[in-house]
Design an enzyme around this catalytic site. Structure first.
Site, PDB file in Angstrom:
ATOM      1  N   ASP A 249     -25.921  -6.226 -28.768  1.00  0.00           N
ATOM      2  CA  ASP A 249     -26.138  -6.665 -30.202  1.00  0.00           C
ATOM      3  C   ASP A 249     -24.884  -7.441 -30.545  1.00  0.00           C
ATOM      4  O   ASP A 249     -24.289  -8.015 -29.859  1.00  0.00           O
ATOM      5  CB  ASP A 249     -26.017  -5.099 -30.792  1.00  0.00           C
ATOM      6  CG  ASP A 249     -26.794  -5.088 -32.181  1.00  0.00           C
ATOM      7  OD1 ASP A 249     -26.441  -5.675 -32.877  1.00  0.00           O
ATOM      8  OD2 ASP A 249     -27.870  -4.344 -32.293  1.00  0.00           O
TER       9      ASP A 249
ATOM     10  N   HIS B  41     -24.072  -4.668 -37.680  1.00  0.00           N
ATOM     11  CA  HIS B  41     -25.060  -4.219 -37.067  1.00  0.00           C
ATOM     12  C   HIS B  41     -25.027  -3.511 -35.713  1.00  0.00           C
ATOM     13  O   HIS B  41     -25.660  -2.359 -35.679  1.00  0.00           O
ATOM     14  CB  HIS B  41     -25.970  -5.573 -36.945  1.00  0.00           C
ATOM     15  CG  HIS B  41     -27.336  -5.199 -36.444  1.00  0.00           C
ATOM     16  ND1 HIS B  41     -28.034  -4.961 -35.349  1.00  0.00           N
ATOM     17  CD2 HIS B  41     -28.593  -5.284 -37.131  1.00  0.00           C
ATOM     18  CE1 HIS B  41     -29.114  -4.882 -35.208  1.00  0.00           C
ATOM     19  NE2 HIS B  41     -29.647  -4.956 -36.479  1.00  0.00           N
TER      20      HIS B  41
ATOM     21  N   ASN C  65     -39.283  -7.193 -38.066  1.00  0.00           N
ATOM     22  CA  ASN C  65     -39.544  -6.864 -39.558  1.00  0.00           C
ATOM     23  C   ASN C  65     -40.294  -7.800 -40.477  1.00  0.00           C
ATOM     24  O   ASN C  65     -40.079  -8.333 -41.330  1.00  0.00           O
ATOM     25  CB  ASN C  65     -38.205  -6.531 -39.978  1.00  0.00           C
ATOM     26  CG  ASN C  65     -37.312  -5.534 -39.673  1.00  0.00           C
ATOM     27  OD1 ASN C  65     -37.847  -4.720 -38.916  1.00  0.00           O
ATOM     28  ND2 ASN C  65     -36.013  -5.557 -39.963  1.00  0.00           N
TER      29      ASN C  65
ATOM     30  N   SER D  50     -34.741  -2.265 -36.581  1.00  0.00           N
ATOM     31  CA  SER D  50     -33.314  -2.447 -35.590  1.00  0.00           C
ATOM     32  C   SER D  50     -32.684  -1.062 -35.801  1.00  0.00           C
ATOM     33  O   SER D  50     -32.113  -0.464 -35.034  1.00  0.00           O
ATOM     34  CB  SER D  50     -32.329  -3.360 -36.327  1.00  0.00           C
ATOM     35  OG  SER D  50     -32.416  -4.565 -35.961  1.00  0.00           O
TER      36      SER D  50
END
Length: 323
Positions: A49, A86, A183, A250
């Site tokens: 990530d 994130h 998404n 996520s």
């Protein structure tokens, strides 16, 4: 040259202090597993990530190691700090420890191998992800630990042969690879939306539901979705030693990545042997509840960690947990 990026997500609020078990973690019944003695002990999860805030009060003891594959910090491979937020949020859902006043993750005794493959803007080259997966496969901890799970909340519309091959190698080496569905959902289950690597058939592709167990309107639908988990209004760790509520597939993915650690710990203790990747996958799917929607939305259904125990509780007690 091909690229990957963060799957777009929404920051709903930032909170300076909190002390609770996040609702999403309660929804999948993680506390039920904890009560049976399973908190992910001995399981290492590699998170690919934007990095992780290494001095966050709820995460600093959870990080076993890390490496940077991006150009942030002049490409310093030892600096895997998160400048986006994130990655820190994903890591908290996996194993925040609630050391002080904060949140707790699904698997609070698991360990994190933080592999930074996305820069501060949330973008990365596909080759960084490939190198990160290879690093996770070959990594060994101070006590000989190996990575059992790779968690990736990232995606691309481009199908990369090289990325697919390295993921297949990881899976063949008995590492579960768990990825966000994406998404780009349009609310129509008859249309396919693919984000890679989530759409590869070998990975565990995770879609999203809200806290009322309804499919998130943004969640990608396709025939490769394996299961769903909470992905809306998810409370977890964030930058500056704070906390935030975010939404997106996520956020659903780390619920499954961490739940896999609980399941692996439980099953290996019960079976008294190592679980293969395919066996681990089967045990995850065994713990799903079908929702009243198309399989293209939910795959096998919503994860429920209260399933799969030789319960020491009465059935009435279990029903109470599920409410």
């Amino acid at each position: 040259m091909s690229y990957v990026h963060l799957i777009p997500y929404t920051v709903q609020s930032i909170i300076k202090s909190t002390k609770e078990i996040p609702p999403g973690i309660q929804l999948i019944n993680a506390p039920f597993s904890w009560d049976h003695g399973y908190k992910g002990e001995g399981v290492v999860i590699a998170v690919l990530d934007t990095g992780c805030e290494s001095n966050h009060s709820e995460l600093r003891e959870q990080i076993i190691d890390g490496k940077n594959f991006t150009t942030d910090d002049q490409g310093d491979s030892t600096n895997f700090e998160d400048y986006n937020g994130h990655g820190t949020h994903v890591c908290g859902t996996i194993c925040a420890a609630r050391n002080e006043s904060g949140v707790v993750g699904v698997a609070p005794n698991a360990k994190l191998l933080v592999i930074k493959v996305l820069n501060e803007k949330g973008y990365g080259e596909t080759k960084w992800v490939i190198e990160g997966i290879r690093y996770a496969m070959n990594w060994r901890g101070p006590k000989g630990e190996k990575v059992r799970i790779i968690s990736m909340s990232l995606g691309s519309s481009e199908d990369s042969i090289e990325l697919h091959k390295i993921i297949q190698k990881a899976i063949n080496s008995n590492i579960l690879v768990i990825c966000a569905a994406g998404n780009e959902g349009d609310g129509n289950h008859e249309t396919n939306e693919f984000a890679y690597p989530g759409a590869y058939p070998e990975v565990v592709q995770v879609g999203s539901v809200n806290l009322q167990k309804q499919i998130s309107v943004f969640s990608n639908t396709n025939t490769e979705v394996d299961l769903v988990a909470p992905g809306e209004e998810i409370l977890s760790t964030y930058l500056n030693n704070e906390f935030a509520v975010l939404s997106g597939t996520s956020m659903a993915t780390p619920h499954i990545s961490a739940a896999a650690a609980l399941i692996i710990q439980q099953c290996e203790q019960e079976f008294e042997r190592f679980l293969t990747e395919s066996e681990s996958y089967a045990q995850i799917i065994k713990r799903t509840v079908e929702l009243d929607v198309s399989r293209r939305y939910q795959g096998n259904g919503l994860l429920d960690l209260s399933i799969g125990f030789k319960s020491r509780y009465k059935q009435d007690d279990q029903l109470t947990v599920l409410k």
